[in-house]
Design a protein around this motif. Structure first.
Motif, PDB file in Angstrom:
ATOM      1  N   ILE A  77      89.091  82.415   5.804  1.00  0.00           N
ATOM      2  CA  ILE A  77      89.805  83.687   5.897  1.00  0.00           C
ATOM      3  C   ILE A  77      90.884  83.612   6.972  1.00  0.00           C
ATOM      4  O   ILE A  77      92.038  83.999   6.757  1.00  0.00           O
ATOM      5  N   SER A  78      90.512  83.095   8.143  1.00  0.00           N
ATOM      6  CA  SER A  78      91.473  82.989   9.245  1.00  0.00           C
ATOM      7  C   SER A  78      92.646  82.094   8.885  1.00  0.00           C
ATOM      8  O   SER A  78      93.798  82.411   9.208  1.00  0.00           O
ATOM      9  N   ASN A  79      92.368  80.986   8.232  1.00  0.00           N
ATOM     10  CA  ASN A  79      93.452  80.089   7.829  1.00  0.00           C
ATOM     11  C   ASN A  79      94.446  80.791   6.906  1.00  0.00           C
ATOM     12  O   ASN A  79      95.654  80.604   7.030  1.00  0.00           O
ATOM     13  N   VAL A  80      93.941  81.613   5.992  1.00  0.00           N
ATOM     14  CA  VAL A  80      94.825  82.356   5.090  1.00  0.00           C
ATOM     15  C   VAL A  80      95.621  83.399   5.878  1.00  0.00           C
ATOM     16  O   VAL A  80      96.840  83.513   5.736  1.00  0.00           O
ATOM     17  N   GLU A  81      94.932  84.152   6.729  1.00  0.00           N
ATOM     18  CA  GLU A  81      95.598  85.223   7.463  1.00  0.00           C
ATOM     19  C   GLU A  81      96.617  84.717   8.475  1.00  0.00           C
ATOM     20  O   GLU A  81      97.626  85.370   8.714  1.00  0.00           O
ATOM     21  N   PHE A  82      96.379  83.566   9.070  1.00  0.00           N
ATOM     22  CA  PHE A  82      97.274  83.061  10.112  1.00  0.00           C
ATOM     23  C   PHE A  82      98.345  82.128   9.575  1.00  0.00           C
ATOM     24  O   PHE A  82      99.206  81.661  10.315  1.00  0.00           O
ATOM     25  N   ASP A 118     102.553  80.244  10.741  1.00  0.00           N
ATOM     26  CA  ASP A 118     102.659  78.770  10.747  1.00  0.00           C
ATOM     27  C   ASP A 118     101.487  78.106  11.452  1.00  0.00           C
ATOM     28  O   ASP A 118     101.616  77.011  11.998  1.00  0.00           O
ATOM     29  N   LEU A 119     100.335  78.763  11.466  1.00  0.00           N
ATOM     30  CA  LEU A 119      99.111  78.159  11.993  1.00  0.00           C
ATOM     31  C   LEU A 119      98.296  77.697  10.797  1.00  0.00           C
ATOM     32  O   LEU A 119      98.005  78.485   9.898  1.00  0.00           O
ATOM     33  N   THR A 120      97.946  76.423  10.779  1.00  0.00           N
ATOM     34  CA  THR A 120      97.208  75.879   9.644  1.00  0.00           C
ATOM     35  C   THR A 120      95.922  75.225  10.101  1.00  0.00           C
ATOM     36  O   THR A 120      95.795  74.793  11.250  1.00  0.00           O
ATOM     37  N   LYS A 121      94.978  75.158   9.200  1.00  0.00           N
ATOM     38  CA  LYS A 121      93.722  74.422   9.356  1.00  0.00           C
ATOM     39  C   LYS A 121      93.102  74.487  10.746  1.00  0.00           C
ATOM     40  O   LYS A 121      92.950  73.488  11.429  1.00  0.00           O
ATOM     41  N   GLY A 122      92.747  75.670  11.158  1.00  0.00           N
ATOM     42  CA  GLY A 122      91.997  75.815  12.395  1.00  0.00           C
ATOM     43  C   GLY A 122      92.811  75.737  13.663  1.00  0.00           C
ATOM     44  O   GLY A 122      92.242  75.752  14.757  1.00  0.00           O
ATOM     45  N   GLN A 123      94.129  75.668  13.575  1.00  0.00           N
ATOM     46  CA  GLN A 123      94.945  75.592  14.790  1.00  0.00           C
ATOM     47  C   GLN A 123      94.756  76.819  15.674  1.00  0.00           C
ATOM     48  O   GLN A 123      94.922  76.733  16.883  1.00  0.00           O
ATOM     49  N   TYR A 124      94.401  77.945  15.056  1.00  0.00           N
ATOM     50  CA  TYR A 124      94.176  79.158  15.835  1.00  0.00           C
ATOM     51  C   TYR A 124      93.071  78.961  16.873  1.00  0.00           C
ATOM     52  O   TYR A 124      93.116  79.547  17.952  1.00  0.00           O
ATOM     53  N   LEU A 125      92.080  78.121  16.560  1.00  0.00           N
ATOM     54  CA  LEU A 125      90.996  77.853  17.517  1.00  0.00           C
ATOM     55  C   LEU A 125      91.537  77.256  18.810  1.00  0.00           C
ATOM     56  O   LEU A 125      91.155  77.656  19.907  1.00  0.00           O
ATOM     57  N   TYR A 126      92.421  76.289  18.664  1.00  0.00           N
ATOM     58  CA  TYR A 126      93.012  75.631  19.829  1.00  0.00           C
ATOM     59  C   TYR A 126      93.921  76.594  20.578  1.00  0.00           C
ATOM     60  O   TYR A 126      93.914  76.632  21.810  1.00  0.00           O
ATOM     61  N   LEU A 127      94.688  77.364  19.820  1.00  0.00           N
ATOM     62  CA  LEU A 127      95.620  78.310  20.426  1.00  0.00           C
ATOM     63  C   LEU A 127      94.881  79.345  21.272  1.00  0.00           C
ATOM     64  O   LEU A 127      95.293  79.655  22.392  1.00  0.00           O
ATOM     65  N   THR A 129      91.077  62.674  19.403  1.00  0.00           N
ATOM     66  CA  THR A 129      92.189  62.436  18.481  1.00  0.00           C
ATOM     67  C   THR A 129      92.493  63.674  17.639  1.00  0.00           C
ATOM     68  O   THR A 129      93.657  63.949  17.349  1.00  0.00           O
ATOM     69  N   THR A 130      91.483  64.433  17.290  1.00  0.00           N
ATOM     70  CA  THR A 130      91.693  65.677  16.552  1.00  0.00           C
ATOM     71  C   THR A 130      92.453  66.677  17.419  1.00  0.00           C
ATOM     72  O   THR A 130      93.378  67.348  16.953  1.00  0.00           O
ATOM     73  N   VAL A 131      92.069  66.761  18.691  1.00  0.00           N
ATOM     74  CA  VAL A 131      92.753  67.660  19.621  1.00  0.00           C
ATOM     75  C   VAL A 131      94.206  67.227  19.804  1.00  0.00           C
ATOM     76  O   VAL A 131      95.120  68.064  19.782  1.00  0.00           O
ATOM     77  N   ILE A 132      94.428  65.941  19.963  1.00  0.00           N
ATOM     78  CA  ILE A 132      95.790  65.433  20.167  1.00  0.00           C
ATOM     79  C   ILE A 132      96.691  65.833  18.996  1.00  0.00           C
ATOM     80  O   ILE A 132      97.806  66.325  19.194  1.00  0.00           O
TER      81      ILE A 132
END
Length: 150
Positions: free
Chosen positions: A18-23, A27-36, A59-62
């Motif tokens: 749901i978050s991936n669709v809403e964000f 221009d936030l994709t595939k869980g980038q909101y978590l890092y943000l 490496t995922t974080v990078i």
């Protein structure tokens, strides 16, 4: 076994989807909101700390951080004492979106907890916290090269 982790996984995947669709509109994709979110909540964090906070490998974080930098959500700045260390800071663009993400998180919490009493919510929170501590200890051991004994 009651398949508790399957239930937790289904909830997590549904909310992530749901978050991936809403964000996507930001221009936030595939869980980038978590890092943000974590960078907004911990300005000046380094990638190693972010890795531990989100519980993913470096490496995922990078990769995720680089995408956030490329889309001007995050700035990398050198540490004042150790120039090799790059600290992560949210941009103004990120801070504006952060408010939307927090609102979505609060909505998801309300939706997931609908029909539960305050005591049930507190109990659920306590139990999930204990489970996370157990998993974190295991995660740390595996990340250091240990094998789990099944």
């Amino acid at each position: 076994m009651d398949h508790v982790l399957r239930e937790i996984g289904m909830i997590a995947r549904a909310l992530d989807s749901i978050s991936n669709v809403e964000f996507q509109q930001y221009d936030l994709t595939k869980g980038q909101y978590l890092y943000l979110v974590r960078i907004c909540e911990h300005p000046g964090i380094i990638q190693e700390q972010l890795s531990r906070l989100v519980m993913v490998d470096r490496t995922t974080v990078i990769r995720a951080v680089q995408r956030l930098v490329d889309h001007q959500f995050v700035e990398k700045r050198p540490d004042t004492e150790n120039k090799k260390i790059r600290r992560l800071y949210p941009t103004e663009k990120a801070r504006l979106i952060y408010q939307r993400i927090v609102a979505e998180e609060a909505y998801s919490d309300r939706t997931a907890l609908t029909g539960m009493t305050p005591a049930e919510i507190q109990q659920l929170n306590t139990l999930l916290y204990k489970a996370r501590l157990n998993v974190t200890a295991d995660w740390d051991r595996v990340k250091r090269g240990a094998q789990r004994d099944y």
